[in-house]
Scaffold this motif. Structure first.
Motif, PDB file in Angstrom:
ATOM      1  N   TYR A 124       2.982   1.438  -8.393  1.00 40.24           N
ATOM      2  CA  TYR A 124       1.931   1.488  -7.383  1.00 40.24           C
ATOM      3  C   TYR A 124       1.474   2.926  -7.153  1.00 40.24           C
ATOM      4  O   TYR A 124       2.281   3.865  -7.260  1.00 40.24           O
ATOM      5  CB  TYR A 124       2.438   0.897  -6.058  1.00 40.24           C
TER       6      TYR A 124
ATOM      7  N   ASN B  18      10.621   4.174   4.186  1.00 39.95           N
ATOM      8  CA  ASN B  18       9.870   3.999   2.927  1.00 39.95           C
ATOM      9  C   ASN B  18       8.868   5.126   2.729  1.00 39.95           C
ATOM     10  O   ASN B  18       7.713   4.895   2.349  1.00 39.95           O
ATOM     11  CB  ASN B  18       9.143   2.647   2.910  1.00 39.95           C
ATOM     12  N   THR B  19       9.299   6.329   2.988  1.00 38.81           N
ATOM     13  CA  THR B  19       8.416   7.491   2.960  1.00 38.81           C
ATOM     14  C   THR B  19       8.955   8.540   2.000  1.00 38.81           C
ATOM     15  O   THR B  19      10.167   8.757   1.924  1.00 38.81           O
ATOM     16  CB  THR B  19       8.293   8.089   4.367  1.00 38.81           C
TER      17      THR B  19
ATOM     18  N   GLN C 231       0.827  -1.204   0.000  1.00 35.83           N
ATOM     19  CA  GLN C 231       0.000   0.000   0.000  1.00 35.83           C
ATOM     20  C   GLN C 231       0.860   1.252   0.000  1.00 35.83           C
ATOM     21  O   GLN C 231       1.970   1.258   0.543  1.00 35.83           O
ATOM     22  CB  GLN C 231      -0.877   0.047   1.260  1.00 35.83           C
ATOM     23  N   LEU C 232       0.320   2.294  -0.613  1.00 31.72           N
ATOM     24  CA  LEU C 232       0.868   3.641  -0.492  1.00 31.72           C
ATOM     25  C   LEU C 232      -0.219   4.486   0.145  1.00 31.72           C
ATOM     26  O   LEU C 232      -1.335   4.546  -0.382  1.00 31.72           O
ATOM     27  CB  LEU C 232       1.238   4.221  -1.858  1.00 31.72           C
TER      28      LEU C 232
ATOM     29  N   GLU D 239      -1.177   8.266   1.529  1.00 29.69           N
ATOM     30  CA  GLU D 239      -0.820   9.680   1.582  1.00 29.69           C
ATOM     31  C   GLU D 239      -1.500  10.368   2.757  1.00 29.69           C
ATOM     32  O   GLU D 239      -2.564   9.945   3.212  1.00 29.69           O
ATOM     33  CB  GLU D 239      -1.226  10.410   0.291  1.00 29.69           C
TER      34      GLU D 239
ATOM     35  N   ALA E 166       4.970   4.952  -6.755  1.00 29.38           N
ATOM     36  CA  ALA E 166       6.246   4.305  -6.470  1.00 29.38           C
ATOM     37  C   ALA E 166       6.494   3.167  -7.441  1.00 29.38           C
ATOM     38  O   ALA E 166       5.590   2.372  -7.733  1.00 29.38           O
ATOM     39  CB  ALA E 166       6.279   3.794  -5.037  1.00 29.38           C
TER      40      ALA E 166
ATOM     41  N   CYS F 225       3.848  10.300   2.175  1.00 39.90           N
ATOM     42  CA  CYS F 225       3.374   9.046   1.599  1.00 39.90           C
ATOM     43  C   CYS F 225       4.247   7.917   2.135  1.00 39.90           C
ATOM     44  O   CYS F 225       5.473   7.950   1.980  1.00 39.90           O
ATOM     45  CB  CYS F 225       3.447   9.101   0.083  1.00 39.90           C
TER      46      CYS F 225
ATOM     47  N   ALA G  30       5.002   3.855   2.127  1.00 36.90           N
ATOM     48  CA  ALA G  30       4.826   2.567   1.453  1.00 36.90           C
ATOM     49  C   ALA G  30       4.962   1.448   2.475  1.00 36.90           C
ATOM     50  O   ALA G  30       5.892   1.448   3.286  1.00 36.90           O
ATOM     51  CB  ALA G  30       5.876   2.404   0.356  1.00 36.90           C
TER      52      ALA G  30
ATOM     53  N   CYS H 261       0.509   9.805  -4.717  1.00 41.84           N
ATOM     54  CA  CYS H 261       1.846   9.252  -4.539  1.00 41.84           C
ATOM     55  C   CYS H 261       2.019   8.073  -5.498  1.00 41.84           C
ATOM     56  O   CYS H 261       1.074   7.307  -5.730  1.00 41.84           O
ATOM     57  CB  CYS H 261       1.993   8.783  -3.098  1.00 41.84           C
TER      58      CYS H 261
ATOM     59  N   GLY I  36      -1.078   5.601  -4.629  1.00 42.96           N
ATOM     60  CA  GLY I  36      -1.867   5.843  -3.441  1.00 42.96           C
ATOM     61  C   GLY I  36      -3.276   6.253  -3.823  1.00 42.96           C
ATOM     62  O   GLY I  36      -3.614   6.378  -5.002  1.00 42.96           O
TER      63      GLY I  36
ATOM     64  N   MET J 134      10.247   7.164  -6.456  1.00 43.29           N
ATOM     65  CA  MET J 134       8.997   7.609  -5.844  1.00 43.29           C
ATOM     66  C   MET J 134       8.670   8.989  -6.385  1.00 43.29           C
ATOM     67  O   MET J 134       9.574   9.776  -6.711  1.00 43.29           O
ATOM     68  CB  MET J 134       9.100   7.651  -4.314  1.00 43.29           C
TER      69      MET J 134
END
Length: 123
Positions: A112, A76-77, A3-4, A6, A97, A22, A24, A95, A114, A34
């Motif tokens: 992917y 992972n942001t 998942q992403l 935001e 990625a 965001c 991940a 977002c 968001g 990203m």
């Protein structure tokens, strides 16, 4: 499940600032690039800014000097710091990625998105 998510959108006056985040999550093996995209009503989704795994950044001409993208690799942001906001920055911000994840068939690389966060710039 990858998942992403935001956060950080909202209503701000012209000239104001916001910071989008965001995160991940899931069975992530590696995150390559990203980025942030936005889509205003009646318009196509457009790239706002992106950052590679090596830290190289890319910005849309319309946001250069006002927006800054940054990553926290350990978390992972990805962040989007926005200043001097204008009414034309109003849009849903997404977002994105490019990631390698661990699925049932092994490692899979994919794009992917968001769910989006609304940014409204208005007095």
């Amino acid at each position: 499940q990858v998942q992403l998510v935001e956060s950080g959108g909202g209503l701000v006056q012209p000239g104001g600032s916001l910071r989008l985040s965001c995160v991940a999550s899931g069975r992530i093996f590696n995150i390559f690039r990203m980025g942030w995209y936005r889509q205003a009503p009646g318009k196509q989704r457009e790239l706002v800014a992106s950052i590679s795994s090596g830290g190289s950044t890319n910005y849309a001409d319309s946001v250069k000097g006002r927006f800054t993208i940054a990553r926290d690799y350990a978390k992972n942001t990805v962040y989007l710091h926005m200043i001097s906001l204008k009414p034309e920055d109003t849009a849903v911000y997404y977002c994105n990625a490019d990631m390698s994840t661990l699925g049932t068939m092994g490692r899979v690389r994919g794009d992917y998105w968001g769910q989006g966060t609304q940014v409204t710039v208005s007095s």
